[in-house]
Design a protein around this motif. Structure first.
Motif, PDB file in Angstrom:
ATOM      1  N   ARG A  61       0.836  -1.203   0.000  1.00 38.68           N
ATOM      2  CA  ARG A  61       0.000   0.000   0.000  1.00 38.68           C
ATOM      3  C   ARG A  61       0.877   1.263   0.000  1.00 38.68           C
ATOM      4  O   ARG A  61       0.666   2.177  -0.803  1.00 38.68           O
ATOM      5  N   ASP A  62       1.873   1.311   0.876  1.00 33.95           N
ATOM      6  CA  ASP A  62       2.749   2.479   0.948  1.00 33.95           C
ATOM      7  C   ASP A  62       3.525   2.689  -0.349  1.00 33.95           C
ATOM      8  O   ASP A  62       3.707   3.820  -0.799  1.00 33.95           O
ATOM      9  N   CYS A  63       3.981   1.592  -0.956  1.00 40.30           N
ATOM     10  CA  CYS A  63       4.720   1.687  -2.222  1.00 40.30           C
ATOM     11  C   CYS A  63       3.838   2.281  -3.316  1.00 40.30           C
ATOM     12  O   CYS A  63       4.245   3.199  -4.030  1.00 40.30           O
ATOM     13  N   VAL A  64       2.621   1.767  -3.453  1.00 41.37           N
ATOM     14  CA  VAL A  64       1.710   2.256  -4.495  1.00 41.37           C
ATOM     15  C   VAL A  64       1.344   3.715  -4.247  1.00 41.37           C
ATOM     16  O   VAL A  64       1.376   4.540  -5.165  1.00 41.37           O
ATOM     17  N   GLU A  65       1.031   4.060  -3.006  1.00 41.52           N
ATOM     18  CA  GLU A  65       0.685   5.453  -2.699  1.00 41.52           C
ATOM     19  C   GLU A  65       1.854   6.382  -3.003  1.00 41.52           C
ATOM     20  O   GLU A  65       1.660   7.487  -3.507  1.00 41.52           O
ATOM     21  N   LEU A  67       4.260   5.808  -5.279  1.00 48.51           N
ATOM     22  CA  LEU A  67       4.388   5.879  -6.734  1.00 48.51           C
ATOM     23  C   LEU A  67       3.371   6.862  -7.328  1.00 48.51           C
ATOM     24  O   LEU A  67       3.676   7.595  -8.263  1.00 48.51           O
ATOM     25  N   LEU A  68       2.168   6.870  -6.763  1.00 43.25           N
ATOM     26  CA  LEU A  68       1.129   7.775  -7.262  1.00 43.25           C
ATOM     27  C   LEU A  68       1.409   9.228  -6.912  1.00 43.25           C
ATOM     28  O   LEU A  68       1.335  10.113  -7.768  1.00 43.25           O
ATOM     29  N   SER A  69       1.755   9.492  -5.648  1.00 41.54           N
ATOM     30  CA  SER A  69       1.893  10.879  -5.206  1.00 41.54           C
ATOM     31  C   SER A  69       3.272  11.477  -5.459  1.00 41.54           C
ATOM     32  O   SER A  69       3.376  12.629  -5.866  1.00 41.54           O
ATOM     33  N   VAL A  70       4.320  10.713  -5.244  1.00 42.94           N
ATOM     34  CA  VAL A  70       5.665  11.260  -5.384  1.00 42.94           C
ATOM     35  C   VAL A  70       6.180  11.136  -6.813  1.00 42.94           C
ATOM     36  O   VAL A  70       6.689  12.096  -7.383  1.00 42.94           O
ATOM     37  N   ALA A  71       6.037   9.952  -7.390  1.00 39.79           N
ATOM     38  CA  ALA A  71       6.579   9.713  -8.732  1.00 39.79           C
ATOM     39  C   ALA A  71       5.611  10.132  -9.841  1.00 39.79           C
ATOM     40  O   ALA A  71       5.982  10.186 -11.003  1.00 39.79           O
TER      41      ALA A  71
END
Length: 87
Positions: A61-65, A67-71
């Protein structure tokens, strides 16, 4: 797992395929059978070091979030999916 953990993004989960040749698939099956007999535990390392491991779902969950917000990654969205609050 992404769609299960973050249904609000409407991730379009692709069909699972296995493009590897049969010899590699056979070797994978052989190794999985060996590891299936192993008793994988982390209680000893936790006792010695005091490390607490995060659940895999939290990490995904943290990885996907991130990737969406930072990357700024834009997920492939299911056909017909409308984000909650979008009009």
């Amino acid at each position: 797992d992404i769609d299960r953990l973050l249904p609000e993004i409407g991730h379009d989960t692709p069909e699972v395929t296995d493009p590897f040749p049969e010899r590699i698939q056979a070797r994978e099956a052989e190794l999985r059978a060996v590891w299936a007999l192993a008793d994988l535990r982390n209680d000893r390392i936790r006792a010695v070091t005091g490390i607490e491991f995060r659940p895999l779902d939290d990490s995904i969950r943290d990885c996907v979030e991130s990737l969406l917000s930072v990357a700024g990654v834009k997920p492939k969205v299911r056909e017909g999916f409308i984000r909650p609050g979008a009009v």
